[in-house]
Design a protein around this motif. Structure first.
Motif, short mmCIF file in Angstrom:
data_model
loop_
_atom_site.label_atom_id
_atom_site.label_comp_id
_atom_site.label_asym_id
_atom_site.label_seq_id
_atom_site.Cartn_x
_atom_site.Cartn_y
_atom_site.Cartn_z
N PHE B 125 40.43 43.89 48.57
CA PHE B 125 39.14 43.05 48.62
C PHE B 125 39.44 41.66 48.51
O PHE B 125 38.52 40.62 49.01
CB PHE B 125 37.91 43.51 48.26
N VAL B 126 39.95 41.09 47.31
CA VAL B 126 40.18 39.65 47.11
C VAL B 126 41.25 39.08 47.33
O VAL B 126 42.41 39.58 47.10
CB VAL B 126 39.84 39.78 45.51
N ARG B 127 41.11 37.96 47.87
CA ARG B 127 42.51 37.06 48.36
C ARG B 127 42.34 36.11 47.28
O ARG B 127 41.67 35.49 46.51
CB ARG B 127 41.82 36.28 49.46
N ASP B 128 43.66 35.93 46.75
CA ASP B 128 44.17 34.87 45.65
C ASP B 128 43.57 35.25 44.18
O ASP B 128 42.93 34.23 43.69
CB ASP B 128 43.80 33.51 46.37
N ALA B 129 43.52 36.27 44.08
CA ALA B 129 42.95 36.66 42.66
C ALA B 129 43.94 36.10 41.40
O ALA B 129 45.07 36.42 41.77
CB ALA B 129 42.55 37.91 42.44
N ALA B 130 43.62 35.62 40.47
CA ALA B 130 44.29 35.21 39.51
C ALA B 130 44.53 36.24 38.51
O ALA B 130 43.48 36.93 38.00
CB ALA B 130 44.06 33.94 38.76
N PHE B 131 45.81 36.37 37.73
CA PHE B 131 45.98 37.34 36.68
C PHE B 131 44.66 37.40 35.65
O PHE B 131 44.16 38.34 35.13
CB PHE B 131 47.18 37.49 36.16
N SER B 132 44.39 35.87 35.18
CA SER B 132 43.56 35.70 34.17
C SER B 132 42.12 36.11 34.52
O SER B 132 41.21 36.39 33.43
CB SER B 132 43.53 34.40 33.78
N ASP B 133 41.82 36.34 35.76
CA ASP B 133 40.32 36.76 36.21
C ASP B 133 40.10 38.17 35.64
O ASP B 133 39.08 38.70 35.57
CB ASP B 133 40.17 36.94 37.74
N LEU B 134 41.30 38.86 35.63
CA LEU B 134 41.10 40.47 35.31
C LEU B 134 40.42 40.58 33.86
O LEU B 134 39.75 41.30 33.63
CB LEU B 134 42.35 41.13 35.29
N GLY B 135 40.81 39.65 33.04
CA GLY B 135 40.25 39.43 31.60
C GLY B 135 38.75 39.52 31.44
O GLY B 135 38.01 40.08 30.97
N LEU B 136 38.44 38.50 32.45
CA LEU B 136 36.82 38.13 32.68
C LEU B 136 36.02 39.32 33.18
O LEU B 136 34.98 39.69 32.85
CB LEU B 136 36.57 36.93 33.19
N VAL B 137 36.82 40.10 34.11
CA VAL B 137 36.07 41.28 34.75
C VAL B 137 36.23 42.31 33.71
O VAL B 137 35.09 42.91 33.77
CB VAL B 137 37.02 41.56 36.17
N ALA B 138 37.12 42.30 32.82
CA ALA B 138 36.98 43.49 31.87
C ALA B 138 35.71 43.33 30.99
O ALA B 138 35.36 44.33 30.81
CB ALA B 138 38.42 43.22 30.83
N VAL B 139 35.55 42.13 30.50
CA VAL B 139 34.36 41.91 29.79
C VAL B 139 32.93 42.50 30.54
O VAL B 139 32.45 43.00 30.01
CB VAL B 139 34.42 40.48 29.31
N VAL B 140 32.92 42.25 31.88
CA VAL B 140 31.80 42.48 32.47
C VAL B 140 31.91 44.32 32.37
O VAL B 140 30.75 44.97 32.41
CB VAL B 140 31.79 42.13 34.01
N CYS B 141 32.95 44.66 32.71
CA CYS B 141 32.91 46.12 32.69
C CYS B 141 32.55 46.54 31.33
O CYS B 141 31.82 47.50 31.38
CB CYS B 141 34.52 46.65 32.95
N VAL B 142 33.06 45.97 30.33
CA VAL B 142 32.58 46.71 28.91
C VAL B 142 31.10 46.70 28.82
O VAL B 142 30.18 47.65 28.53
CB VAL B 142 33.37 45.98 27.66
#
Lengths: 224, 229
Positions: B125-142
């Motif tokens: 679903f996401v266009r042009d996602a950066a690898f570093s974004d995953l870290g921020l999403v992981a914080v949201v997940c936790v």
């Protein structure tokens, strides 16, 4: 007293059990035996009245009384998908039992399940699972056994094992309360028998010198 | 004998993980459910728009909220089906320890699912996602997982003695976690959406943290009575 939806399942039962005494509770279906036992096991609170176990007021401090209790029902109350060892390890940790590495093999060998220690309980026969329940029951060395028809599913060997456990328990100065439908066993294995009907205790008698057949006749009279 | 709450909690958690490893009934079912949910969204939205990035946060968290309901619904199932609850309740375990162990297990199940599902959703679903974004999403997940797990463990325990628990639990749980879904979707959108809105992201994260703490305190105050008769 304990009521369910306006129906009094246990009503006006006054019970005291001295250390080293075993009490059988008998009565027809719906007499309130299991409810009484669940109150004693701190699984139900009485609507009125008090419960004191091993010197602890269970209305406010049931948690303190629980280490003194061993509860076994019709079912073994163990996880079927865990092995025998894993089940005992879990309950040993919950009760704070020390030296589990040695206590678990002892408990399993007492019930003849040491060779199956690392098999899931699901692979056991009904009788073996109930013996597993006995191992769980005794692992933490309780002061009072609370047993609800514990002979359900036990074969002759398992029944003998439980008989021996109850006898050894009383001679060690600890108590037991057992609900059973087997009148002979109720008389043979207990020091006293409590007869319940419609939530009330209708008789309590000493079993010393009592004849099982005579008790059966008396029971028929009381519960007719 | 020494029954420390820490020892009891570790034992309960190990038990939950052992049961899950043996039966694979919770995390695997949750994972499959989440994957199917993502695929449905992909067909419903992903194939009908050139850029689904603005919807990604909402899609991810709507799917994960429903997945969480599935996981919370499995809470206490082995105890009920195998009739072990009486043995647990007659053990000298503080009820709060039972709830904490349940919450931690739920967080682990949710994180396991998210490790697979969130990167997949980003690819979908996401266009042009950066690898570093995953870290921020992981914080949201936790943060969101902790919030969902605390509420879920509390409600699952409240409904454990109810006859209509399969019906009652989703009806109670879904409205309770709506604020979590909104905040988690908002924070995810702030990271993955067009133009990184980090201020907004942190505001949502703080909200998730506060929500988890408030419900943690509610659970702390009530849980001792929840599982007692």
């Amino acid at each position: 007293m304990r009521a369910f939806g306006g129906r009094r399942a246990v009503d006006g039962v006054d019970l005291e059990l001295a250390p080293g005494r075993r009490l059988s509770v008998v009565g027809p279906n719906g007499a309130g035996k299991s409810t009484l036992l669940r109150i004693l096991a701190t699984l139900l609170r009485p609507d009125a009245g008090t419960l004191e176990l091993a010197g602890h007021d269970c209305d406010h401090h049931a948690q303190r009384a629980r280490p003194s209790l061993g509860y076994l029902g019709h079912d073994p109350l163990v996880y079927l998908d865990l092995t025998a060892w894993q089940n005992l390890e879990l309950f040993g940790d919950l009760f704070g039992v020390d030296d589990l590495r040695n206590r678990i093999p002892d408990a399993l060998s007492r019930v003849g399940l040491l060779p199956r220690a690392h098999d899931p309980v699901r692979t056991f026969s009904r009788g073996m699972a109930q013996r597993m329940g006995i191992a769980r029951l005794t692992l933490h060395d309780p002061v009072l056994l609370v047993l609800d028809e514990p002979y359900t599913g036990l074969d002759a060997q398992g029944a003998r094992l439980l008989d021996g456990l109850l006898e050894g328990f009383a001679s060690g100065g600890r108590g037991a309360v057992m609900v059973t439908h087997e009148l002979g066993r109720a008389v043979d294995l207990a020091d006293e028998v409590l007869v319940m009907r419609a939530g009330r205790a209708v008789d309590r008698c000493d079993t010393a010198g009592m004849d099982a057949a005579a008790f059966a006749a008396r029971y028929q009279e009381l519960t007719a | 004998m020494s029954a420390s709450p820490l020892r009891q909690m570790r034992a309960l958690l190990v038990k939950d993980l052992r049961l899950e490893l043996r039966t694979r009934e919770t995390a695997v079912a949750m994972g499959l459910f989440a994957l199917v949910g993502m695929m449905i969204f992909q067909f419903a939205i992903g194939t009908r728009t050139d850029d689904a990035t603005p919807f990604a946060g909402g899609i991810i968290w709507a799917t994960l909220a429903l997945t969480a309901v599935l996981g919370v619904g499995r809470t206490w199932v082995p105890e009920r089906e195998q009739r072990v609850l009486d043995a647990l309740l007659t053990a000298p375990v503080p009820r709060l320890v039972l709830m904490l162990a349940r919450s931690v297990a739920l967080v682990l199940y949710l994180l396991t699912v998210q490790v697979v599902v969130v990167p997949m959703a980003i690819v979908f679903f996401v266009r042009d996602a950066a690898f570093s974004d995953l870290g921020l999403v992981a914080v949201v997940c936790v943060l969101a997982d902790v919030a969902i797990a605390v509420v879920g463990a509390l409600l699952a325990s409240m409904s454990v003695f109810s006859r209509a628990r399969e019906l009652l639990l989703p009806v109670l749980l879904l409205p309770s976690i709506i604020p979590v879904v909104i905040a988690a979707a908002g924070a995810t959108h702030a990271v993955l959406g067009p133009g990184n809105a980090l201020d907004e992201y942190w505001r949502y994260c703080v909200f998730l943290g506060v929500y988890a703490v408030v419900f943690g305190l509610v659970a702390f105050a009530t849980f001792d009575h929840v599982l007692d008769d």
